[in-house]
Design an enzyme around this catalytic site. Structure first.
Site, PDB file in Angstrom:
ATOM      1  N   LEU A  34      16.224  13.676  36.566  1.00 44.04           N
ATOM      2  CA  LEU A  34      15.945  15.104  36.484  1.00 44.04           C
ATOM      3  C   LEU A  34      16.952  15.724  35.528  1.00 44.04           C
ATOM      4  CD1 LEU A  34      15.131  15.867  40.227  1.00 44.04           C
ATOM      5  CD2 LEU A  34      13.542  15.818  38.310  1.00 44.04           C
ATOM      6  N   HIS A 120      26.934   9.669  24.074  1.00 39.99           N
ATOM      7  CA  HIS A 120      25.803   9.811  23.156  1.00 39.99           C
ATOM      8  C   HIS A 120      26.313  10.181  21.767  1.00 39.99           C
ATOM      9  CE1 HIS A 120      24.113  10.416  27.156  1.00 39.99           C
ATOM     10  NE2 HIS A 120      22.955  10.023  26.674  1.00 39.99           N
ATOM     11  N   LYS A 147      26.976   4.072  30.169  1.00 38.95           N
ATOM     12  CA  LYS A 147      25.806   4.224  29.297  1.00 38.95           C
ATOM     13  C   LYS A 147      26.262   4.588  27.886  1.00 38.95           C
ATOM     14  CE  LYS A 147      21.771   7.154  28.421  1.00 38.95           C
ATOM     15  NZ  LYS A 147      21.081   8.417  28.797  1.00 38.95           N
ATOM     16  N   ARG A 186      15.359  -0.323  22.934  1.00 40.70           N
ATOM     17  CA  ARG A 186      14.904   0.129  24.249  1.00 40.70           C
ATOM     18  C   ARG A 186      14.067  -0.948  24.939  1.00 40.70           C
ATOM     19  NH1 ARG A 186      15.284   5.740  25.033  1.00 40.70           N
ATOM     20  NH2 ARG A 186      16.083   6.886  23.226  1.00 40.70           N
ATOM     21  N   SER A 205      13.114  13.334  25.897  1.00 41.20           N
ATOM     22  CA  SER A 205      14.450  13.917  26.048  1.00 41.20           C
ATOM     23  C   SER A 205      15.429  13.365  25.024  1.00 41.20           C
ATOM     24  CB  SER A 205      14.980  13.656  27.463  1.00 41.20           C
ATOM     25  OG  SER A 205      15.081  12.269  27.713  1.00 41.20           O
TER      26      SER A 205
END
EC number: 4.2.1.10
Length: 226
Positions: A34, A120, A147, A186, A205
Site C-alpha cells: 500500500l 532507490h 531493497k 524484475r 509505481s
C-alpha cells in the site's frame, strides 16, 4: 515473515484501488504494498488498511516513499501513519538514508514487523562498490530485508544488479532495475535470490513495472509457481 512463496510477487495498490478492486483481480499476488504517498487522502488511513486486510487476506506492506526516492508527494507525518497501521501490517518499508529509519527499526522490532530498508536511484546504477556501501549501511542499521532499485541505462547495469544479487543470494535482499531496460532484472533476479518483485494493476509505481497477470504468467513459465 508470512510469505508463502519466495520469490514473492507484491502488487502495488492505492487507497481507491482497495475500495474498487475485487479480490479475484489479485490472484497470484503474495503480498500487497500500500503506497500511502500515492493515496488521494491520508485521513482515516487505518480504515483503508483494515479494509485491505479483511478484503484480500494477504500480508500488507506499508510504504510512504519520500519524493527524492520516487514518492508521488510529500507526506509529513510519516511516523504517525506507520504507528496508526501497525495492527494491520506485516511489513514496513523505509529508506535506508532517511531520518526516520532508526525509529522505524525500533518500532518494527517492538511490534514484530519485518522492516525493508530501501534505496532507490532514478538516475543510474551505481558501481558494485557503491551498492555494497548501501548494503552495509542497511545491515548495520539492522534492516530485516535490504531493497536496492536503480535505473538501468545500459546492459552492464543489468549485469551489475545480477552479480550483486548472486553475491548476496544467502542474504535477505530485493534487487531490481527500473526503466524499460530494467525489465529483465524484475524477471531474472528473483530466480537468483531477490525475494520480492513488484507488479502493477492499474498505475505503475516505478518505471518498468510489469502487470500482475503478466508477472504471474512469467513465474509459472519459469517454474517459480505451480
Amino acid at each position: 515473515m508470512l510469505l508463502q512463496n519466495i520469490p514473492a510477487i507484491a502488487v502495488v495498490l492505492k487507497d481507491k484501488d482497495v475500495l474498487s478492486i475485487p479480490k479475484e483481480e489479485l490472484k497470484g499476488a503474495d503480498l500487497i504494498e500500500l503506497r500511502v504517498d500515492m493515496f488521494e487522502k491520508t485521513e482515516n488511513i487505518s480504515d483503508i488498511f483494515e479494509t485491505a486486510k479483511r478484503k484480500y487476506n494477504l500480508p500488507l506492506l506499508c510504504t510512504i516513499r519520500l519524493p527524492e526516492e520516487g514518492g508521488k508527494r510529500e507526506i509529513k507525518n510519516r511516523v504517525e501513519i506507520y504507528q496508526a497501521v501497525i495492527p494491520f501490517c506485516n511489513f514496513f518499508d523505509i529508506e535506508i538514508f532517511s531520518n526516520e529509519a532508526p525509529f522505524l527499526r525500533q518500532l518494527s522490532i517492538k511490534n514484530n514487523i519485518t522492516l525493508i530498508g530501501s534505496y532507490h536511484n532514478f538516475i543510474n546504477t551505481p558501481s558494485m562498490e557503491q551498492l555494497e556501501e548501501v548494503f552495509d549501511r542497511g545491515k548495520t542499521m539492522g534492516m530485516d530485508i535490504i531493497k536496492i532499485a536503480t535505473m538501468v541505462n545500459e546492459k552492464k547495469d543489468i549485469e551489475t544488479l545480477l552479480y550483486f544479487t548472486l553475491r548476496h543470494k544467502l542474504d535477505r535482499i530485493i534487487v531490481l532495475g527500473m526503466g524499460q531496460k530494467g525489465i529483465p532484472s524484475r524477471i531474472i533476479n528473483p530466480v537468483f535470490g531477490s525475494m520480492i518483485t513488484y507488479a502493477s494493476l492499474n498505475e505503475i509505481s516505478a518505471p518498468g513495472q510489469i502487470h500482475l497477470k503478466d508477472m504471474v504468467h512469467i513465474f509459472k513459465v519459469m517454474g517459480l509457481r505451480g
